[in-house]
Design a protein around this motif. Structure first.
Motif, PDB file in Angstrom:
ATOM      1  N   ARG A 151       3.857  10.094   1.951  1.00  0.00           N
ATOM      2  CA  ARG A 151       2.795   9.195   2.409  1.00  0.00           C
ATOM      3  C   ARG A 151       2.656   7.975   1.508  1.00  0.00           C
ATOM      4  NH1 ARG A 151      -2.009  12.435   1.809  1.00  0.00           N
ATOM      5  NH2 ARG A 151      -3.075  10.487   2.309  1.00  0.00           N
ATOM      6  N   TYR A 152       3.324   7.993   0.368  1.00  0.00           N
ATOM      7  CA  TYR A 152       3.288   6.848  -0.533  1.00  0.00           C
ATOM      8  C   TYR A 152       3.982   5.671   0.150  1.00  0.00           C
ATOM      9  CZ  TYR A 152       4.053   4.083  -4.804  1.00  0.00           C
ATOM     10  OH  TYR A 152       4.073   3.090  -5.748  1.00  0.00           O
ATOM     11  N   THR A 153       3.351   4.538   0.167  1.00  0.00           N
ATOM     12  CA  THR A 153       3.837   3.382   0.919  1.00  0.00           C
ATOM     13  C   THR A 153       5.252   2.990   0.525  1.00  0.00           C
ATOM     14  OG1 THR A 153       1.544   2.606   0.931  1.00  0.00           O
ATOM     15  CG2 THR A 153       3.229   1.032   1.629  1.00  0.00           C
ATOM     16  N   TYR A 154       5.616   3.193  -0.728  1.00  0.00           N
ATOM     17  CA  TYR A 154       6.904   2.729  -1.233  1.00  0.00           C
ATOM     18  C   TYR A 154       7.813   3.914  -1.593  1.00  0.00           C
ATOM     19  CZ  TYR A 154       3.528  -0.954  -1.494  1.00  0.00           C
ATOM     20  OH  TYR A 154       2.515  -1.823  -1.178  1.00  0.00           O
ATOM     21  N   TYR A 155       7.625   5.002  -0.876  1.00  0.00           N
ATOM     22  CA  TYR A 155       8.411   6.219  -1.129  1.00  0.00           C
ATOM     23  C   TYR A 155       9.882   5.989  -0.798  1.00  0.00           C
ATOM     24  CZ  TYR A 155      10.319  10.900  -0.452  1.00  0.00           C
ATOM     25  OH  TYR A 155      11.106  12.022  -0.506  1.00  0.00           O
ATOM     26  N   ARG A 156      10.741   6.583  -1.604  1.00  0.00           N
ATOM     27  CA  ARG A 156      12.178   6.609  -1.315  1.00  0.00           C
ATOM     28  C   ARG A 156      12.736   7.933  -1.819  1.00  0.00           C
ATOM     29  NH1 ARG A 156      14.474   5.698  -6.266  1.00  0.00           N
ATOM     30  NH2 ARG A 156      13.233   4.523  -7.787  1.00  0.00           N
ATOM     31  N   SER A 197      -1.667   6.372   0.199  1.00  0.00           N
ATOM     32  CA  SER A 197      -1.076   5.380   1.100  1.00  0.00           C
ATOM     33  C   SER A 197      -1.837   4.064   1.005  1.00  0.00           C
ATOM     34  CB  SER A 197      -1.080   5.889   2.540  1.00  0.00           C
ATOM     35  OG  SER A 197      -2.408   6.134   2.976  1.00  0.00           O
ATOM     36  N   GLY A 198      -1.162   2.978   1.383  1.00  0.00           N
ATOM     37  CA  GLY A 198      -1.802   1.673   1.397  1.00  0.00           C
ATOM     38  C   GLY A 198      -2.071   1.084   0.031  1.00  0.00           C
ATOM     39  N   THR A 199      -1.323   1.491  -0.985  1.00  0.00           N
ATOM     40  CA  THR A 199      -1.547   0.970  -2.331  1.00  0.00           C
ATOM     41  C   THR A 199      -0.924  -0.423  -2.478  1.00  0.00           C
ATOM     42  OG1 THR A 199       0.426   2.125  -3.108  1.00  0.00           O
ATOM     43  CG2 THR A 199      -1.683   3.241  -3.381  1.00  0.00           C
ATOM     44  N   ILE A 200      -1.292  -1.117  -3.550  1.00  0.00           N
ATOM     45  CA  ILE A 200      -0.826  -2.488  -3.741  1.00  0.00           C
ATOM     46  C   ILE A 200       0.686  -2.540  -3.926  1.00  0.00           C
ATOM     47  CG2 ILE A 200      -3.025  -3.287  -4.663  1.00  0.00           C
ATOM     48  CD1 ILE A 200      -1.848  -3.034  -7.474  1.00  0.00           C
ATOM     49  N   ALA A 201       1.265  -3.701  -3.529  1.00  0.00           N
ATOM     50  CA  ALA A 201       2.715  -3.835  -3.547  1.00  0.00           C
ATOM     51  C   ALA A 201       3.263  -4.263  -4.900  1.00  0.00           C
ATOM     52  CB  ALA A 201       3.144  -4.851  -2.486  1.00  0.00           C
ATOM     53  N   HIS A 202       2.483  -5.038  -5.653  1.00  0.00           N
ATOM     54  CA  HIS A 202       3.041  -5.667  -6.846  1.00  0.00           C
ATOM     55  C   HIS A 202       2.964  -4.796  -8.084  1.00  0.00           C
ATOM     56  CE1 HIS A 202      -0.965  -6.529  -8.517  1.00  0.00           C
ATOM     57  NE2 HIS A 202      -1.326  -6.820  -7.281  1.00  0.00           N
ATOM     58  N   TYR A 203       2.385  -3.606  -7.989  1.00  0.00           N
ATOM     59  CA  TYR A 203       2.283  -2.719  -9.152  1.00  0.00           C
ATOM     60  C   TYR A 203       2.231  -1.287  -8.643  1.00  0.00           C
ATOM     61  CZ  TYR A 203       1.095  -1.890 -14.080  1.00  0.00           C
ATOM     62  OH  TYR A 203       1.118  -1.522 -15.400  1.00  0.00           O
ATOM     63  N   GLY A 204       3.209  -0.498  -9.036  1.00  0.00           N
ATOM     64  CA  GLY A 204       3.333   0.847  -8.478  1.00  0.00           C
ATOM     65  C   GLY A 204       2.227   1.784  -8.911  1.00  0.00           C
ATOM     66  N   SER A 205       1.620   2.437  -7.941  1.00  0.00           N
ATOM     67  CA  SER A 205       0.619   3.460  -8.233  1.00  0.00           C
ATOM     68  C   SER A 205       1.269   4.814  -8.512  1.00  0.00           C
ATOM     69  CB  SER A 205      -0.357   3.601  -7.067  1.00  0.00           C
ATOM     70  OG  SER A 205      -1.279   2.531  -7.048  1.00  0.00           O
ATOM     71  N   SER A 297     -15.586  -9.360   0.572  1.00  0.00           N
ATOM     72  CA  SER A 297     -14.820  -9.012   1.769  1.00  0.00           C
ATOM     73  C   SER A 297     -14.311  -7.579   1.685  1.00  0.00           C
ATOM     74  CB  SER A 297     -13.632  -9.959   1.921  1.00  0.00           C
ATOM     75  OG  SER A 297     -12.779  -9.551   2.964  1.00  0.00           O
ATOM     76  N   ARG A 298     -14.288  -6.922   2.821  1.00  0.00           N
ATOM     77  CA  ARG A 298     -13.696  -5.590   2.907  1.00  0.00           C
ATOM     78  C   ARG A 298     -12.396  -5.634   3.710  1.00  0.00           C
ATOM     79  NH1 ARG A 298     -16.819  -2.023   0.660  1.00  0.00           N
ATOM     80  NH2 ARG A 298     -15.521  -0.313   1.426  1.00  0.00           N
ATOM     81  N   ASP A 299     -11.914  -6.845   3.964  1.00  0.00           N
ATOM     82  CA  ASP A 299     -10.678  -7.041   4.704  1.00  0.00           C
ATOM     83  C   ASP A 299      -9.501  -6.515   3.874  1.00  0.00           C
ATOM     84  OD1 ASP A 299      -8.552  -7.886   6.210  1.00  0.00           O
ATOM     85  OD2 ASP A 299      -9.349  -9.894   6.566  1.00  0.00           O
ATOM     86  N   THR A 300      -8.604  -5.776   4.505  1.00  0.00           N
ATOM     87  CA  THR A 300      -7.467  -5.194   3.787  1.00  0.00           C
ATOM     88  C   THR A 300      -6.138  -5.814   4.218  1.00  0.00           C
ATOM     89  OG1 THR A 300      -7.301  -3.396   5.408  1.00  0.00           O
ATOM     90  CG2 THR A 300      -8.653  -3.000   3.445  1.00  0.00           C
ATOM     91  N   LYS A 301      -6.171  -6.992   4.844  1.00  0.00           N
ATOM     92  CA  LYS A 301      -4.919  -7.589   5.314  1.00  0.00           C
ATOM     93  C   LYS A 301      -4.001  -7.984   4.150  1.00  0.00           C
ATOM     94  CE  LYS A 301      -6.745 -12.334   5.695  1.00  0.00           C
ATOM     95  NZ  LYS A 301      -7.029 -13.441   6.619  1.00  0.00           N
ATOM     96  N   CYS A 302      -4.566  -8.201   2.971  1.00  0.00           N
ATOM     97  CA  CYS A 302      -3.764  -8.552   1.794  1.00  0.00           C
ATOM     98  C   CYS A 302      -3.538  -7.354   0.876  1.00  0.00           C
ATOM     99  CB  CYS A 302      -4.435  -9.677   1.013  1.00  0.00           C
ATOM    100  SG  CYS A 302      -4.649 -11.210   1.934  1.00  0.00           S
ATOM    101  N   ALA A 303      -3.871  -6.174   1.358  1.00  0.00           N
ATOM    102  CA  ALA A 303      -3.813  -4.985   0.501  1.00  0.00           C
ATOM    103  C   ALA A 303      -2.407  -4.712  -0.013  1.00  0.00           C
ATOM    104  CB  ALA A 303      -4.337  -3.763   1.254  1.00  0.00           C
ATOM    105  N   THR A 304      -1.404  -4.940   0.813  1.00  0.00           N
ATOM    106  CA  THR A 304      -0.038  -4.609   0.417  1.00  0.00           C
ATOM    107  C   THR A 304       0.853  -5.846   0.332  1.00  0.00           C
ATOM    108  OG1 THR A 304       0.552  -4.135   2.725  1.00  0.00           O
ATOM    109  CG2 THR A 304      -0.183  -2.291   1.384  1.00  0.00           C
ATOM    110  N   THR A 305       0.255  -7.025   0.189  1.00  0.00           N
ATOM    111  CA  THR A 305       1.025  -8.245  -0.012  1.00  0.00           C
ATOM    112  C   THR A 305       0.951  -8.652  -1.475  1.00  0.00           C
ATOM    113  OG1 THR A 305      -0.867  -9.677   0.468  1.00  0.00           O
ATOM    114  CG2 THR A 305       0.515  -9.009   2.331  1.00  0.00           C
ATOM    115  N   PHE A 306       1.875  -9.510  -1.878  1.00  0.00           N
ATOM    116  CA  PHE A 306       1.894  -9.943  -3.268  1.00  0.00           C
ATOM    117  C   PHE A 306       0.851 -11.016  -3.548  1.00  0.00           C
ATOM    118  CE2 PHE A 306       5.538  -7.428  -3.552  1.00  0.00           C
ATOM    119  CZ  PHE A 306       6.019  -7.393  -4.846  1.00  0.00           C
TER     120      PHE A 306
END
Length: 343
Positions: A151-156, A197-205, A297-306
């Motif tokens: 479920r991790y957004t950047y799982y591999r 899930s849905g964690t930030i893109a620029h720093y790995g959780s 704001s509670r908008d999450t459109k930038c949640a996973t962008t840099f």
């Protein structure tokens, strides 16, 4: 370097000391004792090389103070790892940037276990190995179940090792995953919760770690003859002809890195001011004052962008190449030129 070292053996992230950037109720973190980005390990390495080259015995005390503090910064079991930074007076894990919570960090722990092995090779002192089994047990305990890891957004998928949460609350080991809401620092914020899930893109959780590899190397050190392990230690054998790396820029140690521009091309492409224009891997929006009194704001459109909106100056990868001056390219070209002149 010596002036900036604390009495306890650590170093701040920045020097001269600054305390003028508190953020949302948290004190300025730049004065904290810092392991992040290899501040302490790299400073130790630098002082050791200075000792090798200059023969200054006065450097031994600050070196050993830093080595011993590295040991003290390991947390007690069951969270027997290291954090990224520490409060100077208490040496408890501390916060840093708004997406770097006060924590025990699994990724940092892996690097510090490696550092402890290096410090054993430098000193031959068993104390640097004693905390490693507990650190490895801690890392193994953080393995995420497969269904959670996926479920991790950047799982591999990986062949060796596993996925673990990066940030753990020091008091009880609760995982902290970093999220973002809003589009700039005025209307938004970073926050942590238990949702992977849905964690930030620029720093790995999360971090991909391999405790088995650490354990293998640890046991190899334990079985090895201490005299053989420490044979190249400049601390134990200062009069021995132990080579210092010719170039501090490690990409060039052992010879010029292959590929890229030739020396002739580097010379021809140098700008009148002395630098080189090169495609920048990351850029940021040009600063512009933000509107005052923005509504949270509670908008999450930038949640996973840099990067967020036009007021956000976070670095991001441009869609089209942008030419500029890159510190990384400057160091690369200078190292190549120096190596050509004095191979």
């Amino acid at each position: 370097m010596l002036q900036s070292q604390y009495a306890n053996g650590g170093w701040p992230q920045r020097y001269p000391l600054m305390y003028d950037h508190p953020f949302r109720g948290k004190e300025d973190y730049s004065s904290f004792v810092t392991l992040n980005d290899d501040v302490m390990p790299a400073n130790i390495e630098f002082l050791i090389q200075c000792y090798q080259e200059l023969g200054r015995k006065d450097l031994l005390r600050p070196i050993h103070k830093a080595l011993d503090l590295s040991l003290r910064l390991q947390q007690p079991a069951p969270l027997a790892g290291w954090g990224d930074q520490y409060f100077v007076k208490t040496l408890k894990p501390a916060h840093a940037r708004s997406y770097e919570p006060r924590s025990v960090n699994t990724g940092t722990t892996v690097r510090m276990v490696r550092a402890m092995m290096d410090y054993y090779r430098l000193t031959g002192e068993q104390k640097f190995l004693k905390g490693i089994p507990a650190a490895i047990d801690f890392l193994r305990s953080q393995r995420l179940p497969d269904d959670v890891a996926r479920r991790y957004t950047y799982y591999r998928p990986i062949n060796e090792g596993f996925l673990a949460p990066r940030f753990l609350l020091p008091e009880d080991g609760t995982p902290m995953y970093v999220h973002r809401r809003g589009s700039n620092v005025g209307n938004g914020e970073y926050y942590t919760d238990g949702e992977i899930s849905g964690t930030i893109a620029h720093y790995g959780s999360c971090a991909f770690i391999n405790p088995d590899a650490l354990e293998h190397d640890y046991h190899a050190l334990m079985k090895a003859n201490v005299k053989e392990v420490t044979a190249s230690s400049p601390l134990l054998y200062p009069k021995k002809n132990i080579a210092v790396p010719t170039y501090y820029y490690k990409a060039y140690e052992g010879g010029m890195r292959r590929g890229g521009l030739t020396v002739q091309e580097i010379i021809r492409s140098q700008q009148p001011g002395g630098g080189w224009l090169t495609p920048l891997s990351q850029i940021s929006n040009v600063y512009k004052p933000m509107p005052e009194n923005q509504v949270p704001s509670r908008d999450t459109k930038c949640a996973t962008t840099f990067v967020g909106d036009e007021y956000d100056t976070s670095p991001y990868t441009p869609e089209k190449p942008v030419l500029g001056y890159s510190t990384r390219s400057f160091i690369q070209y200078m190292a190549q030129l120096i190596h050509y002149v004095k191979p």
